[in-house]
Write an enzyme that holds these catalytic residues in place. Sequence first.
Site: not given
Length: 460
Positions: A433-434
């Site tokens: 999700h980064r």
Amino acid sequence: MASLASLSLSISTAPGRPRGAGSVTATRRRRMNVVRAKVREIFMPALSSTMTEGRIVSWTAAEGDRVAKGDPVVVVESDKADMDVETFYDGIVAVVLVPAGETAPVGAPIALLAESEEEVAIAQARAQALPKAPGQATPPPPAAAAAPPLAPAAAPSPAPTKATATPHAKKLAKQHRVDISKVIGTGPHGRITGADVEAAAGIKPKPNAPQPPRSAAHPAPPAAAAARQSAVLPPVPGARVVPFTTMQAAVSRNMVESMSVPTFRVGYAVCTDKLDELYEKVKSKGVTKTLLLVKAAAMALTQHPVVNASCRDGKSFSYNSSINIAVAVAIEGGLLTPVLEDVDKLDVYLLAQKWRGLLKKTRLKQLQPNEYGSGTFTLSNLGMFGVDRFDAILPPGHGAIMAIGASRPTVVADKDGFFSIKNEMLVNVTADHRIIYGADLAAFLQTFAKIIEDPESLTL
């Protein structure tokens, strides 16, 4: 020899020194280089970027065998594969330091190679001087074992010394008129404290004020230590404890490392009726359904490159120029992910040919580092086992991994409200999700589903 020649030249032309003396000196130096014993170490190599130690599977060259440069001398089990390790020099295997079945850290010597038979004895003497591995500690000499146990010696009585006192104790003694020389100290090493003086003066100690409770944000160190200790659970009584293999230990480290990455998961149902029909046409040519899914994923990744990106340092991410898909393969005692490189540039028939070679190497644990360490996207298919859905753990250094379940007949309603039965499979993707967001992953899965539902482009 260029350095020796220049050395000889400088000596022979030095003022005030006979030419013959310089020639003799240079000759002696040459002789020293010629007769110097050459004993070389064979080190445990780093066979992958994640390898920290290796296990010796077998020695293909025994002690006393003569080997040539490039000959395989030992088979090492890394965290990914069993690989032959070659020697870089000619010589004789003088001493094997790490026997088969033992492990050694990367860079540690595992054998000594002598240049000639004259150096074998020197190598054996050198092996005795090397530090022993933890499992190869030299046993104590028999004389030490047979020696009778000595009776514990009585501790010598300490010499009488004048008791010391803290400055605060001296101040209190003066204030309460207490002879400090008669006070017995209870501090470290018999030191007299203020409490000792107050006790001698008959003053009752003040009760300690209750300390405020610690904040929950700063737990007490003993509690933290207890929590760490409780993480290692004792074995169940009667259970057989089996240590990790090198591969299992690497998988364990990678999975724990993966838990530090913030991930999320998105699922999608894909109709596979046309894909099943295509598979029936091409399976006779060695094309598996997994390879069709790999090709479809690569075609979708070309349109959504962020899903093929990776974050390795936590500060930036890289758009990978190649689409290299790692495919999870279960083997005895572990899991490997051989990599199909440049999948978007190859047709499924060439992919099938390359996959057969990779699969054979995987079963034999003979993959080379570039064949398992160059992946940019991972695919895991458990559909052949009848699994309908599952979540996969994101491998370190990858942006996403796709988990594919079995295709099953499902009742589906179309836009006009009519029901029909279609084969559907559930696809779940776990992503970092980064660098990848929900909309990115949803768009990628939509493209992937369109390719699967109209798969003619897969064979072009």
